[in-house]
Enzyme design. Structure first.
Site, PDB file in Angstrom:
ATOM      1  N   LYS A 244     -15.768  35.106  25.379  1.00  0.00           N
ATOM      2  CA  LYS A 244     -15.957  33.989  25.539  1.00  0.00           C
ATOM      3  C   LYS A 244     -17.630  33.245  24.834  1.00  0.00           C
ATOM      4  CE  LYS A 244     -19.033  31.700  28.822  1.00  0.00           C
ATOM      5  NZ  LYS A 244     -19.223  31.705  30.770  1.00  0.00           N
TER       6      LYS A 244
ATOM      7  N   ARG B 136     -16.864  37.530  34.557  1.00  0.00           N
ATOM      8  CA  ARG B 136     -16.078  37.989  35.186  1.00  0.00           C
ATOM      9  C   ARG B 136     -15.540  37.623  36.248  1.00  0.00           C
ATOM     10  NH1 ARG B 136     -21.588  38.820  35.340  1.00  0.00           N
ATOM     11  NH2 ARG B 136     -22.910  37.503  37.034  1.00  0.00           N
TER      12      ARG B 136
HETATM   13  C1  G6Q Z   1     -19.504  39.334  32.362  1.00  0.00           C
HETATM   14  C2  G6Q Z   1     -20.765  38.920  31.405  1.00  0.00           C
HETATM   15  C3  G6Q Z   1     -20.018  40.084  30.350  1.00  0.00           C
HETATM   16  C4  G6Q Z   1     -18.704  39.408  29.344  1.00  0.00           C
HETATM   17  C5  G6Q Z   1     -18.680  40.285  28.300  1.00  0.00           C
HETATM   18  C6  G6Q Z   1     -17.605  40.568  27.339  1.00  0.00           C
HETATM   19  O1  G6Q Z   1     -19.732  37.730  33.609  1.00  0.00           O
HETATM   20  O2  G6Q Z   1     -20.625  38.162  30.705  1.00  0.00           O
HETATM   21  O3  G6Q Z   1     -19.126  41.254  30.759  1.00  0.00           O
HETATM   22  O4  G6Q Z   1     -17.376  39.227  29.979  1.00  0.00           O
HETATM   23  O5  G6Q Z   1     -20.169  40.746  27.525  1.00  0.00           O
HETATM   24  O6  G6Q Z   1     -18.654  38.548  26.881  1.00  0.00           O
HETATM   25  P1  G6Q Z   1     -17.313  37.650  25.628  1.00  0.00           P
HETATM   26  O7  G6Q Z   1     -16.655  37.306  26.330  1.00  0.00           O
HETATM   27  O8  G6Q Z   1     -18.918  36.636  25.287  1.00  0.00           O
HETATM   28  O9  G6Q Z   1     -16.915  38.893  24.546  1.00  0.00           O
END
Ligand code: G6Q
Length: 538
Positions: free
Chosen positions: A211, A269
């Protein structure tokens, strides 16, 4: 002050529940589990039944839990979330300041979605996915030799790995012929090496999911996998796909065959039903099965608006969890699926629950003086029965349990051995555990006596399909959100996991000896040097 912000322990229902908890219902007295009780303490979604007669509650507990839900405006807060209220924030402090709209991404099946703009964005991404999958099926996207892609590697971590991986494994029985998905998440180079050595890269797509487009593990693994493609004489941009936040550093269409977007109002998540899960699930089980999965989730999102807790399964599950956590003072929760396909689902729930509700301050930044999220753990039964159930039955710590089971198997392959099928053996074990934990068993030999009175619930459905999986996912996501609303905490940020990222930068600067490696914590702190020295690295 926003009227949604409340102190749960100041609500009248909280005090009433405290009094009720002085004499909770005993499950291990004779005739405690009457047929009438078992029938009455049942709640449903379209596909699931929740049997909760084996919780330490009675009618007055339920009535008071209903009052707690009403006094904390649980369903009102849920509706506000779905309609786009900025609930991801800490009032009066610098914090995330976002809407929470994962539900909008699957609200595709009604003419009047709760948040039309977010649903329109999700619909656009789903349409792009359909075109991509049709292009793959129709042979319009192939490798350089005109051959089809059979495999896909998902590169992502945390929310960009756990949920998608859990759901892929859960629905593997529905895979299209010849399609397989593999996962690289850990920055441990062995994770990538083990996956890459098994695959023919020329027939493999790579889905990079981030993301933020900046996560160290994912960016490192992407580069490592790109390197493997170059070494094999393959052009990465013909194989690499991206799922990322619109405008992130990864949002660069030149580097990818196709790019799909997610949006800042969907937390990592909570993102399985966005393109984060959608791309790999569409590849593996087909677009229609992915839609069924979304439809299942959406059914629960709608049913969870019901204020009557006896008719709102996720809300009831949330309240039973609060009863066990805050009033009976049980610190953990075991989730035990009697389904091999759910082998990674508990790992996903661990993140969803513990990252969301592992908080010590309320939505005003004030320290809370009541317990919040429990420690969540578990493994599929019956394997767990041969391992840690000893503690569940006879240990000194009482562990409330949520069992999950299905009456039918997924593959429809089974055999009668010693007068029963394997599926019958599985279900018999599941139901026996529910009763044994509740009722216990007297024995004059203290080592063979089971005290019982250990609470559990059972979520039961006919079969684990894309639709029921969608329901199950949304039941848990919504349960967790309801608990956060009632505890008055922000279930949608994760400051606790940021610290690790900063500290690792400090260590890395020392290990690599490169001054440009970013270090945020004071890297000359004596404890940093001391631990490096103790590890033999300085
Ligand atoms: C989930 C957290 C975390 C996130 C990861 C990957 O709610 O925010 O687990 O999904 O750190 O993040 P990116 O998708 O930004 O790489």
């Amino acid at each position: 002050m926003d009227d949604l912000y409340h102190a749960p322990d100041q609500l009248p229902a909280w005090g009433a529940l405290k009094s009720l908890a002085e004499r909770p219902f005993s499950l291990n007295t004779p005739n405690a589990l009457t047929p009438a009780r078992i029938a009455a303490f049942t709640c449903r979604t379209a596909s699931f039944k929740l049997l909760y007669a084996t919780q330490r509650i009675d009618e007055s507990t339920l009535t008071t839990l209903q009052e707690l839900a009403d006094q904390s405006e649980a369903t009102g807060q849920f509706l506000r979330m779905k309609r786009g209220a900025v609930l991801n924030r800490i009032v009066g402090w610098p914090s995330e300041n976002r809407q929470v709209l994962h539900t909008a991404g699957r609200d595709l099946f009604r003419p009047d979605p709760d948040h039309p703009e977010a649903t329109a964005q999700a619909r656009k991404e789903c349409d792009k996915l359909k075109i991509f999958l049709d292009d793959l099926d129709g042979g319009r996207i192939t490798n350089s030799k005109g051959e089809p892609f059979t495999d896909l590697i998902n590169v992502g971590i945390g929310g960009s790995d756990l949920g998608p991986r859990a759901i892929y494994m859960a629905l593997s029985a529905f895979r299209l012929d010849q399609r397989r998905v593999h996962f690289i998440s850990n920055v441990d180079p062995d994770d990538a090496a083990a996956v890459l050595r098994e695959l023919d890269l020329s027939h493999t797509l790579v889905n990079v999911v981030s993301k933020s487009g900046t996560t160290l593990e994912t960016m490192t693994n992407e580069e490592l996998v790109r390197n493997a493609y170059r070494r094999a004489g393959l052009e990465p941009s013909r194989h690499f796909l991206a799922v990322t936040g619109a405008g992130s550093p990864m949002d660069d269409p030149k580097r990818y065959l196709r790019t799909f977007h997610m949006f800042d109002y969907i937390g990592g998540r909570y993102s399985v039903t966005s393109m984060v899960g959608g791309l790999l699930l569409g590849f593996a089980i087909g677009y229609e099965n992915f839609r069924e999965f979304l439809q299942g989730a959406s059914r629960v999102d709608l049913a969870a608006e019901q204020p009557d807790i006896r008719k709102n399964l996720p809300l009831l599950l949330a309240l039973l969890g609060i009863w066990n956590r805050n009033f009976l003072n049980y610190p953990t929760l075991a989730v035990l699926p009697y389904s091999q396909a759910l082998i990674r689902f508990v790992a996903h729930l661990q993140q969803c629950d513990m990252e969301s509700n592992g908080k010590s301050i309320n939505r005003h930044g004030e320290k809370v003086n009541y317990q919040t999220g429990p420690i969540v753990w578990g493994e599929p039964g019956t394997n767990g029965q041969h391992a840690f159930y000893q503690l569940l039955h006879q240990g000194t710590t009482i562990v409330p349990t949520e069992f999950i089971g299905f009456l039918q198997n997924q593959y429809n392959e089974d055999l009668e051995i010693e007068h029963s099928t394997s599926q019958e053996k599985l279900v018999a074990n599941l139901l026996a555990q529910v009763l044994a934990l509740a009722s216990g068993k007297a024995d004059t030999n203290p080592n063979r006596a089971f005290p019982g009175n250990r609470p559990s619930s059972l979520l039961l459905a006919e079969r684990l399909t894309p639709g029921t999986m969608g329901e199950l996912l949304a039941i848990y996501e919504t349960k967790i959100a309801f608990q956060g609303f009632i505890w008055n905490i922000n279930s949608f940020d994760q400051e606790g996991v940021q610290l690790g990222k900063h500290l690792s930068g400090t260590m890395l600067r020392h290990l690599s000896g490169h001054p440009e490696v970013e270090a945020i914590v004071d890297d000359d702190a004596p404890e940093v040097r001391a631990i490096l020295r103790a590890a033999g690295l300085e």
